[in-house]
Scaffold this active site. Structure first.
Site, short mmCIF file in Angstrom:
data_model
loop_
_atom_site.label_atom_id
_atom_site.label_comp_id
_atom_site.label_asym_id
_atom_site.label_seq_id
_atom_site.Cartn_x
_atom_site.Cartn_y
_atom_site.Cartn_z
N GLU A 111 0.82 -1.22 -0.04
CA GLU A 111 -0.12 -0.11 0.09
C GLU A 111 0.79 1.34 -0.09
OE1 GLU A 111 -4.23 -1.15 1.81
OE2 GLU A 111 -2.82 -0.43 3.31
N CYS A 125 3.21 8.73 1.18
CA CYS A 125 3.73 7.48 2.00
C CYS A 125 3.81 6.10 1.29
CB CYS A 125 2.87 7.40 3.27
SG CYS A 125 3.48 6.20 4.34
N CYS A 136 5.50 -3.75 16.21
CA CYS A 136 4.90 -2.70 17.20
C CYS A 136 3.64 -2.86 17.57
CB CYS A 136 5.23 -1.22 16.51
SG CYS A 136 7.02 -1.10 16.07
N CYS A 139 0.50 -0.69 15.56
CA CYS A 139 0.64 -0.68 14.37
C CYS A 139 0.01 -1.76 13.78
CB CYS A 139 2.10 -0.69 13.71
SG CYS A 139 2.30 -0.39 12.20
N CYS A 361 -1.88 6.78 9.40
CA CYS A 361 -0.50 6.36 10.16
C CYS A 361 -0.94 5.34 11.17
CB CYS A 361 0.04 7.34 10.98
SG CYS A 361 1.72 6.76 11.79
#
Length: 387
Positions: A111, A125, A136, A139, A361
């Protein structure tokens, strides 16, 4: 279906499939021209012409390359293609954010996200891997097992795809919509440094895509030994995915800290070439309710950053199905930001973008792995809740 892929190998098409030239570096284009039988001098000239047509003008048809002889254009069209990788999904958020899911080969999808009104005009991004090994805990990408590294060409093609959609050709256009590249998508860029460095060379090539290295930012969760090397090889801006000010908490939410603790990490950061007021390190700090958002942790963050030219991006946590965290209250985030600001550090609070299409994010996760029915139901419920 299971794929066992060698992460170190480059992905090549079969001999019967035309090779894709879009996204290749200038040295690789030259090598392809030499393989056609051109002598090195002519191969170098043709490579520069191709580079300008493909990466400056954005053409996808050899017939448009009017300064290349017609017979050579015919030969190029027989043996090569200018097509982009297949886009299997393209979503547009209510706030103008765009997300592409790109199929690089069967079972390998990544992506990329375009965010308008970031930097001078807009930021892309990009992903450097499909999946991630770092796990993490905040995430979504970390819940997808690593499939493989992306090649330099695959990274660059994410930029070309965005430029196509934004009608961003030619590259020299003064009103360009894409001005910044951030390696903050899927994966850990420093575990794929060779391909990331080659991609940055191509993206910053002044006769091609022509984006300044000062407008390219590479984010790492803390692969300390590779941080100075990143600066030496690319000249890119550095971002650190920090999220905690003490080893005990960072060990939990950013597990790579168990290998490279904060002391080791900050020694590497201070060794990054050319740091100063015009080249500051960006520290990313996701705001997790009741986890890392207290005033005491804000003051500890200030102490940790002492002597490092820095700015801090405070990131409201973006939820995803099954995530174990909540976003800090807005008042808590503002209090945290005020403490950091008073210490002399810029600490903007990042406005969540693209949440409705899971493009914010920490939300990226490709379809390279099959989702369970339960996971699909959770995502549907989450989308309904945000609608």
């Amino acid at each position: 279906m299971k794929y066992d892929l060698d992460l170190s190998r480059r992905v090549n098409a079969s001999d019967s499939t035309p090779k894709r030239l879009a996204g290749l570096s200038l040295p690789t284009l030259k090598a392809e021209m030499e393989a056609l039988g051109l002598d090195p001098k002519k191969a170098g000239m043709r490579a520069k012409q191709l580079r300008r047509w493909i990466h400056h003008a954005g053409v996808q048809d050899f017939a448009a390359m009017t300064d290349i002889a017609k017979d050579l254009r015919t030969e190029l069209a027989e043996k090569f293609t200018l097509d982009r990788p297949e886009i299997t999904e393209h979503k547009v958020s209510v706030d103008g954010t765009q997300k592409w899911l790109t199929k690089f080969q069967p079972g390998v999808e990544g992506e990329s996200v375009f965010i308008p009104d970031v930097g001078r005009a807009g930021a892309l991004c990009v992903s450097s891997q499909v999946g991630c090994t770092l796990n993490c805990t905040f995430c979504h990408t970390g819940t997808q097992k690593l499939v493989r590294n992306l090649t330099a060409q695959e990274i660059v093609n994410q930029v070309l795809i965005a430029r196509d959609e934004l009608e961003g050709w030619p590259s020299s256009s003064e009103d360009r919509k894409l001005t910044n590249i951030v390696f903050m998508g899927m994966g850990e860029p420093l575990y794929n440094l060779d391909n990331v460095a080659e991609a940055i060379d191509t993206i910053s090539d002044g006769d091609g895509i022509s984006l300044s290295r000062r407008r390219i930012t590479v984010s790492t969760a803390g692969v300390a030994p590779k941080i100075p090397e990143l600066g030496e090889r690319t000249g890119a801006m550095l971002a650190i995915s920090l999220h905690a000010t003490h080893d005990d908490l960072r060990n939990e939410i950013v597990p790579i800290n168990r290998k490279y603790d904060l002391k080791t990490l900050f020694e590497a950061i201070r060794a990054y070439p050319d740091l100063g007021n015009s080249k500051r390190v960006t520290f990313e700090y996701v705001m997790l309710k009741g986890v890392n958002d207290s005033p005491a942790e804000a003051r500890d963050l200030v102490k940790l950053l002492k002597g490092v030219p820095a700015k801090i991006n405070l990131i409201p946590f973006n939820p995803w199905p099954g995530s174990p965290y909540e976003c800090s209250d807005w008042e808590t985030i503002e209090t945290f930001a005020e403490i950091v600001n008073r210490a002399g550090y810029a600490s903007p609070i990042r406005t969540p973008r693209g949440r409705d299409i899971f493009a914010a994010c920490g939300q990226l996760r490709s379809e390279s792995v099959k989702k369970s029915a339960a996971e699909k139901r959770r995502e549907a419920l989450a989308n309904e809740a945000q609608a």
